[in-house]
Motif scaffolding. Structure first.
Motif, PDB file in Angstrom:
ATOM      1  N   GLY A 145       0.828  -1.203   0.000  1.00 43.31           N
ATOM      2  CA  GLY A 145       0.000   0.000   0.000  1.00 43.31           C
ATOM      3  C   GLY A 145       0.861   1.252   0.000  1.00 43.31           C
ATOM      4  N   GLY A 149      -2.287   4.792   8.093  1.00 41.48           N
ATOM      5  CA  GLY A 149      -3.191   5.822   8.608  1.00 41.48           C
ATOM      6  C   GLY A 149      -3.196   5.769  10.128  1.00 41.48           C
ATOM      7  N   PHE A 159      -2.716  -1.803   7.266  1.00 38.57           N
ATOM      8  CA  PHE A 159      -4.095  -2.142   6.880  1.00 38.57           C
ATOM      9  C   PHE A 159      -4.898  -2.734   8.049  1.00 38.57           C
ATOM     10  N   ASN A 185       3.856  -1.315   3.241  1.00 44.07           N
ATOM     11  CA  ASN A 185       3.590  -0.024   2.603  1.00 44.07           C
ATOM     12  C   ASN A 185       4.871   0.560   2.016  1.00 44.07           C
TER      13      ASN A 185
HETATM   14  N1  URA Z   1      -3.675   2.691   3.517  1.00 42.78           N
HETATM   15  C1  URA Z   1      -2.459   2.249   3.143  1.00 42.78           C
HETATM   16  O1  URA Z   1      -1.994   2.515   2.031  1.00 42.78           O
HETATM   17  N2  URA Z   1      -1.773   1.503   3.992  1.00 42.78           N
HETATM   18  C2  URA Z   1      -2.230   1.162   5.199  1.00 42.78           C
HETATM   19  O2  URA Z   1      -1.534   0.461   5.938  1.00 42.78           O
HETATM   20  C3  URA Z   1      -3.508   1.635   5.569  1.00 42.78           C
HETATM   21  C4  URA Z   1      -4.211   2.397   4.720  1.00 42.78           C
END
Ligand code: URA
Length: 292
Positions: A145, A149, A159, A185
């Protein structure tokens, strides 16, 4: 900036105004405290530039590294002596420092420890936790990702919030759970107020995610959203054009593939687009089954 509250208002009104003022800031993304005292940034713009910091400024009071199991002690370069100043002043230097440190990691545990010590990315000073990874390090598929957040920052794993729940459901639909996938990430610290990471922050953190991918050595990488896709594949295409496409990805001993797809946070805002993501996730399944 101070809230404008009239002396004529009642205590209840003043409290209401203060709450509205704080709500407004939280909604605007101002939800992280950086210092004990407020700064007048407008006033600072007129003030003479401060004297440059000395390189040997004292280390900030950071929690010590947690003890690691025997055999996991990384061969780390010497700790930095500055308060992350080089990242702000010389992003190229910070990125080449990051490359050297990332290369020194022989295992994922070493890489995580090196990242915990790395202070040339200013994001680590505003984040609560390093968000390194979740899932199985032996997984054949790695999801990447953009940046953590608030939920991920609190828990220290990627996530974890609403997008994470959606990602879990999408994975489950193709027969995967978190133990059969590895999740990370591009940037491992939360940008304050969930803003997008800057290009400098991405380029400083990039050697670490690239090394993380090498150490996991997955058969397939799934890039979640545009920043992940553009950073890992080099494409300049927007995500709606890039999604559903396999890109070659070079690992030290072999070439694997990276598949671009839509970010779960985008799908939460645009639920109709889930049909596109579903097509991509079927491609993930087919690729893992040797059918795509
Ligand atoms: N969005 C992301 O890209 N990574 C995360 O860990 C949570 C939300």
């Amino acid at each position: 900036m101070t809230p404008h509250i009239s002396v004529m208002t009642s205590p209840a009104d003043a409290q209401h105004d203060l709450i509205a003022y704080l709500d407004f800031h939280a909604e605007s993304g101002v939800d992280a405290t950086l210092d004990e005292r407020p700064h007048d940034r407008f006033g600072e713009a007129d003030a003479p530039a401060p004297a440059p910091r000395r390189a040997a400024a004292p280390q900030p009071a950071r929690p010590a590294l947690p003890p690691r199991g025997e055999g996991h002690a990384p061969s780390r370069p010497a700790p930095r002596q500055t308060f992350g100043q080089s990242a702000a002043a010389k992003p190229d230097e910070a990125a080449s420092d990051a490359r050297a440190r990332a290369r020194a990691a022989g295992t994922l545990e070493e890489l995580e420890a090196i990242l915990r010590d790395f202070d040339a990315c200013p994001l680590r000073f505003t984040a609560k936790n390093l968000v390194f990874a979740d899932g199985g390090p032996d997984a054949r598929v790695m999801f990447v990702g953009e940046a953590p957040g608030a939920d991920e920052d609190r828990v220290g794993k990627p996530f974890m919030g609403r997008s994470g729940q959606l990602l879990d459901r999408m994975m489950k639909a193709i027969g995967l759970d978190r133990t059969e996938a590895y999740v990370a990430n591009i940037v491992p610290w939360r940008p304050p107020g969930n803003r997008n990471p800057t290009p400098q922050e991405v380029s400083v953190c990039r050697p670490f995610i690239e090394r993380q991918i090498e150490l996991v050595d997955p058969d397939l990488i799934v890039c979640l959203g545009s920043p992940s896709t553009q950073t890992l594949t080099g494409t300049k295409d927007g995500i709606l054009k890039a999604r559903g496409r396999f890109f070659p990805y070079r690992l030290p001993n072999r070439e694997v593939r990276a598949l671009a797809t839509l970010h779960p946070a985008y799908l939460l805002r645009q639920p109709l687009q889930k049909r596109l993501a579903w097509r991509d996730f079927r491609l993930v399944r087919a690729a893992l089954d040797g059918k795509a």
